[in-house]
Design a protein around this motif. Structure first.
Motif, PDB file in Angstrom:
ATOM      1  N   VAL A 151       0.872  -1.124   0.063  1.00  0.00           N
ATOM      2  CA  VAL A 151      -0.173  -0.228   0.335  1.00  0.00           C
ATOM      3  C   VAL A 151       0.712   1.169   0.362  1.00  0.00           C
ATOM      4  CG1 VAL A 151      -1.969   0.779   1.236  1.00  0.00           C
ATOM      5  CG2 VAL A 151      -1.769  -1.095   1.252  1.00  0.00           C
ATOM      6  N   LEU A 152       1.709   1.158   0.605  1.00  0.00           N
ATOM      7  CA  LEU A 152       2.734   2.146   0.741  1.00  0.00           C
ATOM      8  C   LEU A 152       3.433   2.805  -0.108  1.00  0.00           C
ATOM      9  CD1 LEU A 152       4.396   5.043   2.545  1.00  0.00           C
ATOM     10  CD2 LEU A 152       6.253   3.104   3.304  1.00  0.00           C
ATOM     11  N   LEU A 153       3.846   1.327  -1.313  1.00  0.00           N
ATOM     12  CA  LEU A 153       4.401   1.819  -2.689  1.00  0.00           C
ATOM     13  C   LEU A 153       3.338   2.306  -3.577  1.00  0.00           C
ATOM     14  CD1 LEU A 153       6.665  -1.953  -2.721  1.00  0.00           C
ATOM     15  CD2 LEU A 153       7.241   0.481  -2.825  1.00  0.00           C
ATOM     16  N   LYS A 154       2.106   1.715  -3.522  1.00  0.00           N
ATOM     17  CA  LYS A 154       1.189   2.540  -4.516  1.00  0.00           C
ATOM     18  C   LYS A 154       0.988   3.482  -4.167  1.00  0.00           C
ATOM     19  CE  LYS A 154      -0.777  -1.786  -5.562  1.00  0.00           C
ATOM     20  NZ  LYS A 154      -2.550  -3.027  -5.559  1.00  0.00           N
ATOM     21  N   GLU A 159       1.271   9.234  -5.708  1.00  0.00           N
ATOM     22  CA  GLU A 159       1.443  10.738  -4.928  1.00  0.00           C
ATOM     23  C   GLU A 159       2.915  11.344  -6.277  1.00  0.00           C
ATOM     24  OE1 GLU A 159       0.592  13.419  -3.011  1.00  0.00           O
ATOM     25  OE2 GLU A 159      -1.899  11.275  -2.675  1.00  0.00           O
ATOM     26  N   THR A 160       3.383  10.589  -6.593  1.00  0.00           N
ATOM     27  CA  THR A 160       4.647  11.154  -7.107  1.00  0.00           C
ATOM     28  C   THR A 160       4.318  10.863  -8.573  1.00  0.00           C
ATOM     29  OG1 THR A 160       5.894   9.038  -7.096  1.00  0.00           O
ATOM     30  CG2 THR A 160       6.325  10.607  -5.311  1.00  0.00           C
ATOM     31  N   ASN A 161       4.124  10.030  -9.138  1.00  0.00           N
ATOM     32  CA  ASN A 161       3.894  10.296 -10.660  1.00  0.00           C
ATOM     33  C   ASN A 161       5.031   8.864 -11.096  1.00  0.00           C
ATOM     34  OD1 ASN A 161       0.948  10.159 -11.195  1.00  0.00           O
ATOM     35  ND2 ASN A 161       1.230  12.450 -11.220  1.00  0.00           N
ATOM     36  N   HIS A 162       5.458   8.043 -10.113  1.00  0.00           N
ATOM     37  CA  HIS A 162       6.818   7.764 -10.372  1.00  0.00           C
ATOM     38  C   HIS A 162       6.938   6.944  -9.436  1.00  0.00           C
ATOM     39  CE1 HIS A 162       8.627  11.439 -12.345  1.00  0.00           C
ATOM     40  NE2 HIS A 162       8.624  11.910 -11.980  1.00  0.00           N
ATOM     41  N   THR A 163       7.372   5.699  -9.800  1.00  0.00           N
ATOM     42  CA  THR A 163       7.726   4.649  -9.203  1.00  0.00           C
ATOM     43  C   THR A 163       8.559   4.298  -8.548  1.00  0.00           C
ATOM     44  OG1 THR A 163       8.960   3.593 -10.626  1.00  0.00           O
ATOM     45  CG2 THR A 163       6.937   2.497 -11.578  1.00  0.00           C
TER      46      THR A 163
END
Length: 176
Positions: A151-154, A159-163
């Motif tokens: 969930v944190l990674l998603k 929020e950043t539009n970056h992986t």
């Protein structure tokens, strides 16, 4: 008469060389005062002193070349005197060229050394930052469940539009 004129030229240049020496000593004296007052450290003082000495050495060598060139313009010099002056001119020009080349090499080496030190300092800061981040966030991340981590990674991705992978990759590349 020609020898007297050449001698007068040499005297005029000797006076100018003495003025250069006095100016150099005045500049060095000013740097000594700055060092004694604590405005600069010993390393800065030594570097400034070397720079001043290099500059005045080049000016003096240039002055020697100009002196001989002017003496060669004197009319009435014997062939033997012209040959000796021409030899002195070649020697003075070689000395000037060697001095200028040595100074350029030293400046390039100094710049390379400064860049190396800056890179080492940046690497040291990057490692320090990495240690701080690991120290700060490791306990929190270790307490997360796998699903909370996902969930944190998603959330970061949204929020950043970056992986997260690209964020970490960009961060590491920026530190290098």
């Amino acid at each position: 008469l020609a020898s007297q004129e050449a001698s007068a030229i040499a005297d005029r240049y000797a006076f100018q060389a003495a003025a250069y020496t006095q100016a150099m000593n005045d500049e060095i004296k000013a740097e000594v005062t700055r060092y004694e007052n604590g405005e600069i450290n010993k390393e800065q003082f030594e570097a400034k002193k070397a720079e001043i000495e290099q500059r005045y050495a080049e000016q003096s060598a240039d002055l020697a070349v100009a002196l001989i060139q002017e003496q060669l313009k004197v009319e009435g010099l014997s062939d033997n005197e012209r040959i000796k002056l021409s030899q002195k001119l070649a020697e003075a020009q070689n000395n000037l060229n060697k001095l200028m080349t040595d100074n350029r090499i030293k400046a390039a080496n100094d710049a390379t050394e400064a860049a190396r030190k800056a890179a080492e300092e940046q690497e040291k800061l990057a490692k320090e930052l990495q240690k701080q981040l690991i120290k700060q966030y490791t306990p929190v991340i270790l307490k997360m469940t796998i699903s909370e981590g996902k969930v944190l990674l998603k959330l970061i991705d949204r929020e950043t539009n970056h992986t997260v992978f690209n964020i970490i990759k960009d961060f590491i590349e920026a530190l290098r």
